[in-house]
Design an enzyme around this catalytic site. Structure first.
Site, mmCIF file in Angstrom:
data_model
loop_
_atom_site.group_PDB
_atom_site.id
_atom_site.type_symbol
_atom_site.label_atom_id
_atom_site.label_comp_id
_atom_site.label_asym_id
_atom_site.label_seq_id
_atom_site.Cartn_x
_atom_site.Cartn_y
_atom_site.Cartn_z
ATOM 1 N N HIS A 294 0.809 -1.220 0.000
ATOM 2 C CA HIS A 294 0.000 0.000 0.000
ATOM 3 C C HIS A 294 0.843 1.271 0.000
ATOM 4 O O HIS A 294 0.328 2.362 -0.213
ATOM 5 C CB HIS A 294 -0.982 -0.013 1.184
ATOM 6 N N ASP A 327 0.448 -7.847 1.211
ATOM 7 C CA ASP A 327 0.736 -6.416 1.426
ATOM 8 C C ASP A 327 2.235 -6.170 1.451
ATOM 9 O O ASP A 327 2.762 -5.467 2.309
ATOM 10 C CB ASP A 327 0.081 -5.900 2.706
ATOM 11 N N SER A 410 4.794 2.587 7.784
ATOM 12 C CA SER A 410 4.501 1.388 6.989
ATOM 13 C C SER A 410 5.683 0.992 6.125
ATOM 14 O O SER A 410 6.294 1.829 5.453
ATOM 15 C CB SER A 410 3.292 1.629 6.089
#
Length: 568
Positions: A294, A327, A410
């Site tokens: 993402h 992910d 992230s």
């Protein structure tokens, strides 16, 4: 009226002595002399200091002779003048003035004439005051045994300091209202010892001491206040530890950060519709960098990805591969040398409570270091799902940590005390939205962060680098995601109304049927369909798994070998 007394100028007596009272003109044992006849009185020899009859002494006028015979009263041994005309034994006193108070000026006054010696013979004629100037008389000699008085006293009167006064100024101390029985004159204090002078000197000394004390106390108070404010009279230097070489224990947070930071990068991604910031870390010397899917998703197929190293250098990066189900994504930078790969650990060795350090760029603050512990293991989470078809949903059997993780962390590494990567920071629990992904919850860390175990990340990264795609382990069944009971239920139908159990798939070979409820995977309890997917994807294709299930109220155990499916 004529009472038989001699006529002519006569002395006026204050009182008359009683008859038969002895005279005090001589010694007390002296007998009164018999008065001589008048015929003999004229033949009496004059005193030694008197001139013969008919001749006046030099400088004196002839006075009428006094009557012969004894004196009418005893001579006063104190030479006290009466309050009338001057007597025969002492000159008239000067005009009396009150004794001035200390320090009060006294107006000047004419010096009185020096006293004339009284005649030895009380019958001698008194000497009237002289109006013409007289030669100075010698100073009187004090009697034997009496304290010697200074002939002159220095005063501060009308004449100014140092003015001298004659001995006759002792009448200035005469007090007619004083106590009776005291002499009319008193000896004054020696020069320079007057009470007024002593008090003035004492007052001046006291004032000087008081002034000096005030000045000293003022100076001392000022110095004390300055020292209190500044800590001393010199330049203030605060104590400080000496400079060290910067070495820290390798297992400390500082030691871990110093070892890991050179391998951590910040990614800035921009595309046609959106942009974002994330974190990654170097996998090898060839320039491969691992991050979250993402993070790079906004770039699409034609966006830009820029990598910034901890040293501040930047480089353009290109996408190598990505997988939405895990992910994870890999990018690569070219033309950069001296890259330091970050060592990978083993997530299977992690225990709850182990200390960990998270490194990233929360809110674009690069090289941020936070620390915490492992709060839980094998925490099943799902993220994504914005597309609505489930193709972008990721299933993670995550490590939970309380190390602060915020938007921008992230893709960053979660490292252990040896600075080895044990997870990839991917999601947070946001208090405002209740969503589990960083993209869905932007309120910041509340102590619930999730990381993809590095064992899973390593396998996916290797597949992305080698083939550009990642494979997913599967059992070959379609699950009923609307089932609300405990466990994961196999559906009645599959895609496009096909069978729920794939023909010749791993589940079909293990004897699993439609409607079975799977409750455990390798001894771990399963409560939903999402949890079963998470548990399956935590393994590699080809791994053998033992499952427990219920069928018609009976519990069964089956063993199967995981198949493989291509990821997206």
């Amino acid at each position: 009226m004529d009472d038989g007394k001699p006529t002519g100028p006569q002395a006026k007596w204050w009182s008359r002595p009683a008859e038969g009272r002895p005279s005090r003109s001589g010694p007390e044992n002296r007998k009164p002399e018999t008065p001589a006849p008048e015929s003999q009185a004229s033949e009496t020899q004059a005193p030694e200091n008197q001139a013969p009859e008919g001749r006046a002494p030099e400088g004196r006028e002839v006075q009428p002779s006094l009557p012969s015979g004894p004196p009418l009263h005893e001579p006063d041994e104190y030479s006290t003048p009466p309050y009338g005309g001057p007597g025969p034994w002492a000159p008239a006193p000067p005009v009396q003035r009150p004794t001035p108070a200390h320090g009060t000026p006294v107006p000047p006054q004419a010096a009185p004439l020096p006293p004339q010696p009284s005649p030895v013979d009380p019958q001698a004629a008194p000497v009237p005051p002289q109006s013409s100037p007289q030669p100075p008389h010698p100073a009187p000699v004090p009697p034997q045994g009496a304290p010697e008085q200074p002939p002159y006293a220095t005063t501060h009167g009308a004449g100014g300091p140092g003015e001298q006064r004659s001995p006759s100024s002792q009448w200035g101390q005469y007090d007619p209202w004083g106590a009776p029985g005291q002499p009319l004159t008193q000896a004054g204090p020696p020069a320079g010892t007057e009470p007024g002078n002593r008090k003035n000197r004492r007052g001046g000394a006291f004032a000087g001491v008081l002034l000096l004390t005030l000045v000293a106390s003022g100076i001392g108070g000022g110095v004390g206040a300055y020292i209190e404010r500044t800590g001393g009279l010199t330049t203030v230097e605060l104590p400080q530890a000496s400079h060290d070489n910067g070495d820290r224990a390798p297992e400390s947070v500082a030691g871990i950060a110093a070892s890991a930071l050179p391998s951590v990068v910040t990614l800035h991604v921009s595309g046609t519709a959106e942009s974002g910031t994330g974190t990654g870390f170097v996998l090898d010397a060839r320039g491969h960098i691992l991050t979250n899917n993402h993070v790079v998703a906004p770039a699409g197929s034609s966006g830009d990805i820029t990598v910034t190293f901890s040293s501040g250098e930047t480089a353009a990066a290109e996408l190598v591969g990505k997988d939405s189900g895990y992910d994870l994504a890999v990018v690569r930078v070219k033309g950069v040398s001296g890259l330091k790969p970050l060592p990978l650990g083993n997530s299977d060795n992690v225990r709850v409570g182990d200390p960990v350090v998270a490194i990233g760029a929360p809110f674009d603050l690069s090289n941020t270091v936070t620390s915490g512990i492992i709060s839980a293991k094998q925490r099943p989470i799902t993220a994504g799902g914005e597309k609505g078809d489930g193709s972008d949903i990721s299933y993670v059997d995550a490590l939970q940590t309380d190390a602060p993780i915020n938007p921008g962390n992230s893709g960053g590494p979660l490292v252990d005390t040896q600075a080895h990567v044990i997870g990839i920071n991917s999601a947070i629990r946001a208090a405002d939205s209740g969503k589990g992904t960083e993209r869905g919850g932007q309120s910041g860390s509340i102590g619930l962060g999730f990381a993809i175990p590095i064992n899973q990340g390593k396998r996916v990264a290797e597949e992305l680098i080698n083939t550009g795609r990642a494979t997913h382990p599967v059992i070959g069944v379609t699950l009923d995601m609307k089932y609300t009971g405990d466990g994961a239920k196999v559906g009645e139908k599959g895609p496009e109304d096909g069978p729920a159990v794939t023909k010749d798939g791993p589940a079909a070979k293990a004897g699993i049927r439609s409607g079975d409820v799977i409750t455990e995977v390798r001894g771990q309890r399963v409560h939903s369909g999402e949890e079963l997917i998470v548990k399956i994807r935590a393994h590699r294709p080809g791994d053998r798994l033992e499952l427990r299930l219920t069928r018609g109220g009976k519990e069964l155990s089956v063993t199967l070998t995981l198949g493989s499916a291509s990821g997206t």
